[in-house]
Motif scaffolding. Structure first.
Motif, mmCIF file in Angstrom:
data_model
loop_
_atom_site.group_PDB
_atom_site.id
_atom_site.type_symbol
_atom_site.label_atom_id
_atom_site.label_comp_id
_atom_site.label_asym_id
_atom_site.label_seq_id
_atom_site.Cartn_x
_atom_site.Cartn_y
_atom_site.Cartn_z
ATOM 1 N N ARG A 1 9.270 0.184 6.780
ATOM 2 C CA ARG A 1 9.100 1.019 5.515
ATOM 3 C C ARG A 1 9.620 0.385 4.094
ATOM 4 O O ARG A 1 10.859 -0.117 4.658
ATOM 5 C CB ARG A 1 9.631 2.638 5.923
ATOM 6 C CG ARG A 1 9.079 3.114 7.336
ATOM 7 C CD ARG A 1 9.908 4.230 7.542
ATOM 8 N NE ARG A 1 10.067 5.339 7.307
ATOM 9 C CZ ARG A 1 10.970 6.295 6.291
ATOM 10 N NH1 ARG A 1 12.111 5.272 6.497
ATOM 11 N NH2 ARG A 1 10.636 7.403 5.661
ATOM 12 N N ASN B 1 5.302 -3.176 10.278
ATOM 13 C CA ASN B 1 5.390 -1.881 9.451
ATOM 14 C C ASN B 1 6.772 -0.977 9.089
ATOM 15 O O ASN B 1 7.063 -0.124 9.027
ATOM 16 C CB ASN B 1 5.145 -0.685 10.532
ATOM 17 C CG ASN B 1 3.283 -1.137 10.608
ATOM 18 O OD1 ASN B 1 2.180 -1.076 9.632
ATOM 19 N ND2 ASN B 1 3.470 -1.177 11.656
ATOM 20 N N GLU C 1 8.055 8.308 1.693
ATOM 21 C CA GLU C 1 8.257 9.047 0.634
ATOM 22 C C GLU C 1 9.280 10.113 0.709
ATOM 23 O O GLU C 1 10.449 10.582 -0.015
ATOM 24 C CB GLU C 1 7.149 10.406 0.865
ATOM 25 C CG GLU C 1 5.683 9.408 0.247
ATOM 26 C CD GLU C 1 5.694 9.992 -1.058
ATOM 27 O OE1 GLU C 1 5.920 11.125 -1.515
ATOM 28 O OE2 GLU C 1 5.216 8.938 -1.890
ATOM 29 N N THR D 1 0.902 -1.186 0.301
ATOM 30 C CA THR D 1 0.064 -0.101 0.098
ATOM 31 C C THR D 1 1.315 1.379 -0.293
ATOM 32 O O THR D 1 1.695 1.059 0.240
ATOM 33 C CB THR D 1 -0.995 0.137 0.769
ATOM 34 O OG1 THR D 1 -0.084 -0.387 2.153
ATOM 35 C CG2 THR D 1 -2.116 -1.442 1.418
ATOM 36 N N THR D 2 -0.096 2.302 -0.382
ATOM 37 C CA THR D 2 1.035 3.561 -0.723
ATOM 38 C C THR D 2 1.799 4.353 0.697
ATOM 39 O O THR D 2 2.971 4.488 0.868
ATOM 40 C CB THR D 2 0.370 4.683 -1.278
ATOM 41 O OG1 THR D 2 -1.145 4.517 -0.486
ATOM 42 C CG2 THR D 2 -0.248 4.030 -2.551
ATOM 43 N N GLU D 3 1.011 3.854 1.796
ATOM 44 C CA GLU D 3 1.169 3.809 3.231
ATOM 45 C C GLU D 3 2.450 3.358 3.566
ATOM 46 O O GLU D 3 3.092 4.074 4.342
ATOM 47 C CB GLU D 3 0.367 3.580 4.478
ATOM 48 C CG GLU D 3 -1.278 4.415 3.606
ATOM 49 C CD GLU D 3 -2.163 4.074 3.272
ATOM 50 O OE1 GLU D 3 -1.595 2.727 2.615
ATOM 51 O OE2 GLU D 3 -2.781 4.888 2.575
#
Length: 414
Positions: free
Chosen positions: A399, A397, A33, A27-29
């Protein structure tokens, strides 16, 4: 008479792999970024013989045996994106991919006055062949005008001629006029922080259009911690191309066209490899280079005239039980015979499950995109347990992707 790909497929059943088997729900989350405030504070997932451990990258030395040689890619990302405004107001984006042959990367970056590059073009339909675009900027105390001329369309890119009104090298021109090319999945414009953080702390040789991201976590302090345990670095140079982000869009792996990347072989680097008892590659670029060294040496032994490796050749070349060190010794003799200290090579090697590794026992790498050639390499390195590793990273979680967390993967002895 079957062609090259058909012969390879007939001799290797691994080519029946379907890319859908290498998908997972990203997912984008979970896509990073921005980089963390401190490079070394990323998470570190350690995989060893089916067991997964979580820790911090700061503790990397704990999980690597003493006297290991770490293979690091010292390429430097260039400011490969150039923007030109047409007289009508439209903006054309030019993404510099690689120099037009026969120029080598070092030669192209050192060119003055004029140079030709293969490029991607954003808004290509609005730019007619032969039309000249210009932009001006301040460099070395004078106003410099950079001109871009569209020469021709090639198979999957455009040939562009750049010229500029200065005696500055093209590398200097890009540094001022260009923008850092962040990966396409980072949906923001680069900022001042990216200029430092999208480079490794040991980045030296300009030429990449993407960072060797596995090495972004290293700091001077972490390198010192490794050194204290006699874990020493060895630096190679492979210029990462935009093709590293190219997803596999074909149903089977066999139908995918792998991108080519150039790398530099030096006498000193080969000597270090020969003395290494345990090798850990930092990044898929480093591992791909190490493996390509073996196969290109075998080609040269068989009389090949150039230092290139095509996508599937490693699955066809007769190795006659030649060891990795046999091939390293050949490289030294090859350079000695020609009175040279380095050789530039090009590889399109696509490593897929079923491939037999001959160089590194361990791999430090980030978490890669679904259905990517980089994920195929991970699956080749640790087998079906790649699914367990990625499921663990998703659940905990981690990254993902270029600015994401890290993993240390040990090749299964089986």
């Amino acid at each position: 008479m079957p062609n090259h790909l058909e012969r390879t497929q007939m001799s290797n059943p691994f080519f029946e792999l379907f890319i859908e088997e290498f998908d997972y729900p990203l997912t984008t989350e979970l896509i990073a970024e921005f980089p963390l405030k401190d490079r070394g504070f990323s998470k570190l997932l350690i995989y060893n013989e089916g067991k997964i451990t979580d820790n911090s990258f700061l503790d990397l030395a704990t999980y690597i045996p003493a006297s290991t040689t770490l293979i690091l890619n010292n390429t430097r990302v260039i400011e490969a994106r150039l923007y030109f405004t047409k007289p009508t107001g439209g903006v054309i984006e030019i993404f510099c991919l690689e120099p037009f042959e026969p120029l080598l990367m070092q030669q192209a970056m050192a060119q003055t006055a004029k140079v030709q590059w293969q490029c991607f073009i954003g808004g290509a339909s609005k730019w007619k062949q032969g039309q000249i675009l210009k932009q001006s900027f301040w460099l070395k105390g004078e106003t410099v005008t950079l001109t871009a001329k569209y020469l021709q369309k090639t198979v999957d890119s455009f040939l562009i001629e750049f010229s500029w009104t200065s005696d500055a090298a093209f590398a200097e021109v890009l540094e001022i006029a260009g923008k850092l090319p962040l990966p396409p999945y980072i949906k923001r414009k680069p900022d001042s922080e990216d200029a430092e953080r999208y480079q490794t702390v040991f980045a030296t040789h300009k030429g990449s259009v993407a960072a060797p991201t596995a090495a972004l976590h290293f700091t001077a302090d972490i390198l010192e911690t490794l050194k204290a345990k006699e874990i020493k670095p060895a630096y190679l140079t492979l210029h990462v191309g935009a093709g590293t982000f190219k997803p596999v869009k074909t149903a089977t792996v066999a139908e995918h066209s792998m991108h080519a990347e150039t790398f530099l072989v030096t006498n000193d680097f080969i000597q270090i490899l020969l003395e290494a008892d345990n090798i850990v590659a930092v990044g898929t670029t480093s591992l791909r280079t190490l493996e390509s060294l073996y196969w290109i040496a075998l080609k040269l032994m068989a009389g090949s005239p150039d230092c290139t490796l095509e996508q599937w050749e490693a699955y066809e070349i007769e190795h006659q039980n030649r060891s990795y060190k046999d091939c390293l010794h050949f490289w030294l003799k090859y350079m000695e015979k020609r009175g040279i200290q380095e050789v530039q090579c090009k590889t399109s090697l696509l490593i897929i499950p079923g491939y037999k590794f001959r160089s590194a026992k361990g791999l430090i790498t980030n978490f890669h995109q679904p259905k990517s050639t980089l994920l195929l390499l991970i699956a080749a390195f640790i087998g079906e347990d790649w699914k367990k590793v990625y499921a663990h990273a998703l659940k905990n979680n981690y990254r993902f992707l270029s600015y994401g967390d890290s993993s240390l993967l040990w090749r299964n002895k089986s």
